[in-house]
Design a protein around this motif. Structure first.
Motif, PDB file in Angstrom:
ATOM      1  N   THR A 237       0.809  -1.221   0.000  1.00 25.13           N
ATOM      2  CA  THR A 237       0.000   0.000   0.000  1.00 25.13           C
ATOM      3  C   THR A 237       0.838   1.266   0.000  1.00 25.13           C
ATOM      4  OG1 THR A 237      -0.113  -0.006   2.424  1.00 25.13           O
ATOM      5  CG2 THR A 237      -1.822  -1.217   1.228  1.00 25.13           C
ATOM      6  N   GLY A 238       2.161   1.146   0.125  1.00 25.72           N
ATOM      7  CA  GLY A 238       3.005   2.318   0.255  1.00 25.72           C
ATOM      8  C   GLY A 238       3.200   2.760   1.688  1.00 25.72           C
ATOM      9  N   ASP A 239       2.417   2.205   2.596  1.00 26.31           N
ATOM     10  CA  ASP A 239       2.514   2.509   4.021  1.00 26.31           C
ATOM     11  C   ASP A 239       2.807   1.207   4.762  1.00 26.31           C
ATOM     12  OD1 ASP A 239       2.402   3.542   6.557  1.00 26.31           O
ATOM     13  OD2 ASP A 239       0.224   3.706   6.606  1.00 26.31           O
ATOM     14  N   PRO A 240       3.942   1.111   5.434  1.00 26.54           N
ATOM     15  CA  PRO A 240       4.260  -0.152   6.125  1.00 26.54           C
ATOM     16  C   PRO A 240       3.221  -0.547   7.158  1.00 26.54           C
ATOM     17  CG  PRO A 240       6.197   1.255   5.983  1.00 26.54           C
ATOM     18  CD  PRO A 240       5.040   2.085   5.526  1.00 26.54           C
ATOM     19  N   GLY A 241       2.590   0.432   7.806  1.00 25.77           N
ATOM     20  CA  GLY A 241       1.598   0.115   8.825  1.00 25.77           C
ATOM     21  C   GLY A 241       0.379  -0.574   8.251  1.00 25.77           C
ATOM     22  N   SER A 242      -0.208   0.016   7.182  1.00 23.35           N
ATOM     23  CA  SER A 242      -1.402  -0.592   6.586  1.00 23.35           C
ATOM     24  C   SER A 242      -1.072  -1.918   5.915  1.00 23.35           C
ATOM     25  CB  SER A 242      -2.029   0.372   5.580  1.00 23.35           C
ATOM     26  OG  SER A 242      -1.099   0.697   4.563  1.00 23.35           O
ATOM     27  N   THR A 243       0.113  -2.022   5.319  1.00 26.04           N
ATOM     28  CA  THR A 243       0.505  -3.300   4.720  1.00 26.04           C
ATOM     29  C   THR A 243       0.621  -4.384   5.774  1.00 26.04           C
ATOM     30  OG1 THR A 243       1.736  -2.096   3.003  1.00 26.04           O
ATOM     31  CG2 THR A 243       2.229  -4.432   3.280  1.00 26.04           C
ATOM     32  N   GLY A 244       1.230  -4.045   6.922  1.00 23.62           N
ATOM     33  CA  GLY A 244       1.317  -5.006   8.007  1.00 23.62           C
ATOM     34  C   GLY A 244      -0.044  -5.379   8.559  1.00 23.62           C
ATOM     35  N   GLN A 245      -0.973  -4.424   8.582  1.00 22.41           N
ATOM     36  CA  GLN A 245      -2.328  -4.711   9.065  1.00 22.41           C
ATOM     37  C   GLN A 245      -3.028  -5.712   8.142  1.00 22.41           C
ATOM     38  OE1 GLN A 245      -4.734  -1.213   9.399  1.00 22.41           O
ATOM     39  NE2 GLN A 245      -6.292  -2.223  10.671  1.00 22.41           N
ATOM     40  N   MET A 246      -2.858  -5.538   6.836  1.00 21.09           N
ATOM     41  CA  MET A 246      -3.451  -6.479   5.888  1.00 21.09           C
ATOM     42  C   MET A 246      -2.823  -7.864   6.025  1.00 21.09           C
ATOM     43  SD  MET A 246      -3.846  -4.050   2.517  1.00 21.09           S
ATOM     44  CE  MET A 246      -4.652  -5.318   1.548  1.00 21.09           C
ATOM     45  N   CYS A 247      -1.535  -7.908   6.291  1.00 15.71           N
ATOM     46  CA  CYS A 247      -0.885  -9.207   6.537  1.00 15.71           C
ATOM     47  C   CYS A 247      -1.432  -9.863   7.799  1.00 15.71           C
ATOM     48  CB  CYS A 247       0.628  -9.019   6.649  1.00 15.71           C
ATOM     49  SG  CYS A 247       1.437  -8.567   5.095  1.00 15.71           S
ATOM     50  N   GLY A 248      -1.776  -9.043   8.793  1.00 20.86           N
ATOM     51  CA  GLY A 248      -2.378  -9.590  10.006  1.00 20.86           C
ATOM     52  C   GLY A 248      -3.729 -10.214   9.731  1.00 20.86           C
ATOM     53  N   TYR A 249      -4.536  -9.553   8.893  1.00 20.53           N
ATOM     54  CA  TYR A 249      -5.821 -10.134   8.520  1.00 20.53           C
ATOM     55  C   TYR A 249      -5.623 -11.469   7.796  1.00 20.53           C
ATOM     56  CZ  TYR A 249      -7.795  -5.553   9.592  1.00 20.53           C
ATOM     57  OH  TYR A 249      -8.180  -4.403  10.216  1.00 20.53           O
ATOM     58  N   TYR A 250      -4.625 -11.515   6.901  1.00 24.41           N
ATOM     59  CA  TYR A 250      -4.359 -12.763   6.193  1.00 24.41           C
ATOM     60  C   TYR A 250      -3.911 -13.847   7.162  1.00 24.41           C
ATOM     61  CZ  TYR A 250      -1.829 -16.174   3.394  1.00 24.41           C
ATOM     62  OH  TYR A 250      -1.369 -17.346   2.857  1.00 24.41           O
ATOM     63  N   GLY A 251      -3.153 -13.471   8.200  1.00 27.92           N
ATOM     64  CA  GLY A 251      -2.710 -14.455   9.179  1.00 27.92           C
ATOM     65  C   GLY A 251      -3.872 -15.126   9.894  1.00 27.92           C
ATOM     66  N   MET A 252      -4.977 -14.362  10.126  1.00 29.81           N
ATOM     67  CA  MET A 252      -6.136 -14.963  10.765  1.00 29.81           C
ATOM     68  C   MET A 252      -6.829 -15.970   9.846  1.00 29.81           C
ATOM     69  SD  MET A 252      -7.871 -11.845  12.932  1.00 29.81           S
ATOM     70  CE  MET A 252      -8.028 -10.741  11.527  1.00 29.81           C
ATOM     71  N   LEU A 253      -6.735 -15.766   8.539  1.00 35.93           N
ATOM     72  CA  LEU A 253      -7.373 -16.668   7.582  1.00 35.93           C
ATOM     73  C   LEU A 253      -6.426 -17.733   7.052  1.00 35.93           C
ATOM     74  CD1 LEU A 253      -9.326 -14.013   5.479  1.00 35.93           C
ATOM     75  CD2 LEU A 253     -10.233 -15.454   7.302  1.00 35.93           C
ATOM     76  N   TYR A 254      -5.183 -17.720   7.509  1.00 33.94           N
ATOM     77  CA  TYR A 254      -4.184 -18.648   6.973  1.00 33.94           C
ATOM     78  C   TYR A 254      -4.569 -20.115   7.179  1.00 33.94           C
ATOM     79  CZ  TYR A 254       0.282 -20.862   6.008  1.00 33.94           C
ATOM     80  OH  TYR A 254       1.264 -21.668   5.491  1.00 33.94           O
ATOM     81  N   PRO A 255      -5.160 -20.519   8.311  1.00 34.59           N
ATOM     82  CA  PRO A 255      -5.531 -21.939   8.449  1.00 34.59           C
ATOM     83  C   PRO A 255      -6.498 -22.419   7.381  1.00 34.59           C
ATOM     84  CG  PRO A 255      -5.552 -20.867  10.587  1.00 34.59           C
ATOM     85  CD  PRO A 255      -5.377 -19.787   9.572  1.00 34.59           C
TER      86      PRO A 255
END
Length: 309
Positions: A237-255
């Protein structure tokens, strides 16, 4: 007599062959799967997508592709194109473009003549309008008459205005009351319907029908779902914070998605690109099983009749 028996024998053999061919075609249609494949990508602002369905390859193939801003679709039999899905649309767009070009190419002399006629008509209309505006200026007679109105007439006028306002308020209150009664009736009817459907839901045959439908739909999904496939995403996204937040959402759906979705985050640049593909097969038999259960299961038939009444 011998010739008649020979003719009947030949006719019987031909009928048996035809019945065998029809039966074989029906069995092929029911049991042989339709194989499908879909893939796509988005790199460098260039989208690409492709979908293909094959049956008894290379007997029948349906292909739809979007590449470089152009779409193409073909139906092939034994590798030969028998029908182009987008040919008629392209011809229609070309004819529309020609019609618009003809409409745009109007002679300048005709346009000038139309504008001159419009200006003349506007001048002819403006003259009587000016005369009407001059004649419509209010005179001072109205003011004089208002000043000469007696006190009794003013009181009578004031009372009539108040009566009209009161009657308008009463009409609004009646309308509000009628709307409230209508809303109450709708709410009561909705509550009665919900109670009725809830009572149906509590019945044993409804629970059995629901379980059978759920089980058959799950089997249908297992038979038609993709056998292979994956999704690869490269995003930032150009912003490390929002990119990390989206990765966190993906981590919840990773299973649930980790086996099929691969994420490659970019914490420095703003970028969105990726690709996907999946393939599987569908058989007519799987759909026929669901249709059979829906049409002939006694619990589902009973529930359907109650809901339709």
């Amino acid at each position: 007599m011998h010739i008649l028996l020979l003719i009947l024998k030949i006719i019987g053999i031909v009928l048996l062959v035809l019945i065998g061919i029809v039966l074989m075609l029906v069995l092929l249609l029911v049991f042989v799967p339709f194989c499908y494949r879909a893939e796509g990508s988005y790199y460098g602002d260039k989208p690409y997508a492709m979908a293909r369905v094959r049956y008894l390859f290379p007997f029948l193939q349906v292909l739809v592709r979007y590449k470089d801003g152009e779409a193409e679709g073909k139906v092939k039999v034994f590798g030969f194109t028998v029908y182009d899905l987008f040919s008629t649309k392209e011809e229609d767009t070309k004819s529309q473009k020609k019609d618009t070009e003809k409409e745009i190419s109007v002679p300048a002399s005709d346009i000038d003549a139309d504008t001159d006629a419009e200006t003349d008509a506007a001048e002819d209309i403006s003259a009587p309008q000016e005369a009407e505006e001059i004649s419509e200026h209010p005179s001072d007679d109205g003011d004089e008459t208002e000043e000469k109105m007696s006190l009794r007439e003013k009181i009578h006028h004031f009372i009539s205005v108040i009566k009209e306002k009161i009657s308008a308020i009463i009409r609004k209150l009646k309308d509000i009351k009628e709307k409230g009664v209508q809303i109450k009736e709708k709410v009561d009817s909705t509550v009665d319907k919900l109670k009725h459907y809830y009572a149906i839901w509590q019945e044993d045959y409804t629970q059995r029908a629901f379980q059978k439908a759920k089980k058959s739909l799950y089997k249908l999904w297992k038979s038609i779902r993709p056998r292979k496939g994956n999704v690869r995403l490269h995003f930032g996204t150009g912003d490390p914070g929002s990119t990390g937040q989206m990765c966190g959402y993906y981590g919840m759906l990773y299973p649930f998605l980790g086996k099929y979705v691969m994420i490659e985050p970019d914490f420095e640049n703003k970028i969105y690109e990726g690709d996907f593909y999946f393939k599987g097969h569908i058989t007519v038999l799987s759909f026929l099983k669901v249709v059979w259960i829906v049409l002939f299961d006694k619990d589902i038939k009973k529930l359907r009749k109650i809901l339709m009444n």
